[in-house]
Every structure is written in C-alpha cells, then in structure tokens.
Scaffold this motif. Structure first.
Motif, mmCIF file in Angstrom:
data_model
loop_
_atom_site.group_PDB
_atom_site.id
_atom_site.type_symbol
_atom_site.label_atom_id
_atom_site.label_comp_id
_atom_site.label_asym_id
_atom_site.label_seq_id
_atom_site.Cartn_x
_atom_site.Cartn_y
_atom_site.Cartn_z
ATOM 1 N N THR A 46 5.841 -1.625 -3.111
ATOM 2 C CA THR A 46 7.233 -1.268 -3.356
ATOM 3 C C THR A 46 7.978 -0.998 -2.047
ATOM 4 O O THR A 46 9.112 -1.437 -1.871
ATOM 5 N N HIS A 47 7.331 -0.311 -1.123
ATOM 6 C CA HIS A 47 8.001 0.060 0.120
ATOM 7 C C HIS A 47 8.015 -1.045 1.162
ATOM 8 O O HIS A 47 8.928 -1.120 1.975
ATOM 9 N N ILE A 48 7.022 -1.925 1.146
ATOM 10 C CA ILE A 48 6.912 -2.969 2.153
ATOM 11 C C ILE A 48 7.329 -4.341 1.621
ATOM 12 O O ILE A 48 7.862 -5.162 2.350
ATOM 13 N N GLY A 49 7.105 -4.589 0.334
ATOM 14 C CA GLY A 49 7.352 -5.908 -0.244
ATOM 15 C C GLY A 49 8.793 -6.361 -0.146
ATOM 16 O O GLY A 49 9.729 -5.563 -0.192
ATOM 17 N N SER A 50 8.985 -7.646 -0.029
ATOM 18 C CA SER A 50 10.323 -8.211 0.138
ATOM 19 C C SER A 50 11.107 -8.286 -1.170
ATOM 20 O O SER A 50 12.313 -8.486 -1.153
ATOM 21 N N ALA A 51 10.460 -8.091 -2.302
ATOM 22 C CA ALA A 51 11.141 -8.225 -3.587
ATOM 23 C C ALA A 51 11.977 -7.002 -3.962
ATOM 24 O O ALA A 51 12.715 -7.031 -4.926
ATOM 25 N N HIS A 52 11.875 -5.940 -3.188
ATOM 26 C CA HIS A 52 12.561 -4.701 -3.567
ATOM 27 C C HIS A 52 13.706 -4.329 -2.637
ATOM 28 O O HIS A 52 14.124 -3.178 -2.604
ATOM 29 N N GLY A 53 14.243 -5.253 -1.881
ATOM 30 C CA GLY A 53 15.373 -4.972 -1.015
ATOM 31 C C GLY A 53 15.065 -3.887 0.007
ATOM 32 O O GLY A 53 15.469 -2.756 -0.154
ATOM 33 N N PRO A 59 10.153 -0.390 6.897
ATOM 34 C CA PRO A 59 9.029 0.184 7.636
ATOM 35 C C PRO A 59 8.214 -0.912 8.319
ATOM 36 O O PRO A 59 8.094 -2.020 7.802
ATOM 37 N N GLU A 60 7.707 -0.598 9.496
ATOM 38 C CA GLU A 60 6.851 -1.541 10.214
ATOM 39 C C GLU A 60 5.468 -1.553 9.576
ATOM 40 O O GLU A 60 4.940 -0.520 9.186
ATOM 41 N N GLU A 65 -2.908 -1.671 8.578
ATOM 42 C CA GLU A 65 -2.375 -1.249 7.277
ATOM 43 C C GLU A 65 -2.420 -2.391 6.267
ATOM 44 O O GLU A 65 -2.765 -2.182 5.101
ATOM 45 N N ALA A 66 -2.091 -3.585 6.720
ATOM 46 C CA ALA A 66 -2.152 -4.751 5.832
ATOM 47 C C ALA A 66 -3.584 -5.021 5.394
ATOM 48 O O ALA A 66 -3.845 -5.273 4.213
#
Length: 79
Positions: A46-53, A59-60, A65-66
């Motif tokens: 939710t915080h990193i994904g591109s689908a949630h604007g 965040p870097e 982390e990945a």
C-alpha cells in the motif's frame, strides 16, 4: 481495502490454519506470525506500490527492503 487481514482470515480457514483454542501455544504463535507477515506485506504494498497514488515524494525502497518483502511473501506462499 487498506489491509489484507480479512482475506488472510478467509484463506486461513480454507487451508485449515485458523488458530483454535485446542492448538498448542507454540502453534498459535506461528500462525499469528504468518498473519502478521501477510498484514505487513499488504501494508508495504500500500505504501510503496504504484497503484495507490504515492504522491510527490514516495518513500524510498532499498534493495534489502524489497528482498525482505519478496522473500517473506515467497515463504508464505510456499508454506
């Protein structure tokens, strides 16, 4: 949906992984840990994904982390 916990609870039941009062305490801890991993991966997405604007300054994400997220997800899927 902000969390995958309701989905995980449904999947747990279908896989026979729902924590039950008759299970030993150590088994219950393992299942709760798995649920926590699923929740954390969902929050990470939710915080990193591109689908949630992500906004103007997302965040870097570091390689470690990945890798943590990918390996944790892989562990859950292969369980």
């Amino acid at each position: 949906m902000d969390t995958v916990v309701p989905l995980w609870r449904t999947v747990q039941a279908h896989l026979g992984l729902s924590p039950d009062a008759t299970l030993a305490e150590d088994q219950r801890k393992v299942l709760q840990g798995l649920a926590s991993i699923v929740d954390g991966i969902g929050a990470f997405r939710t915080h990193i994904g591109s689908a949630h604007g992500r906004g103007m300054s997302p965040p870097e994400l570091t390689i470690s982390e990945a890798r943590l997220a990918v390996n944790a997800a892989h562990t859950i899927v292969r369980s």
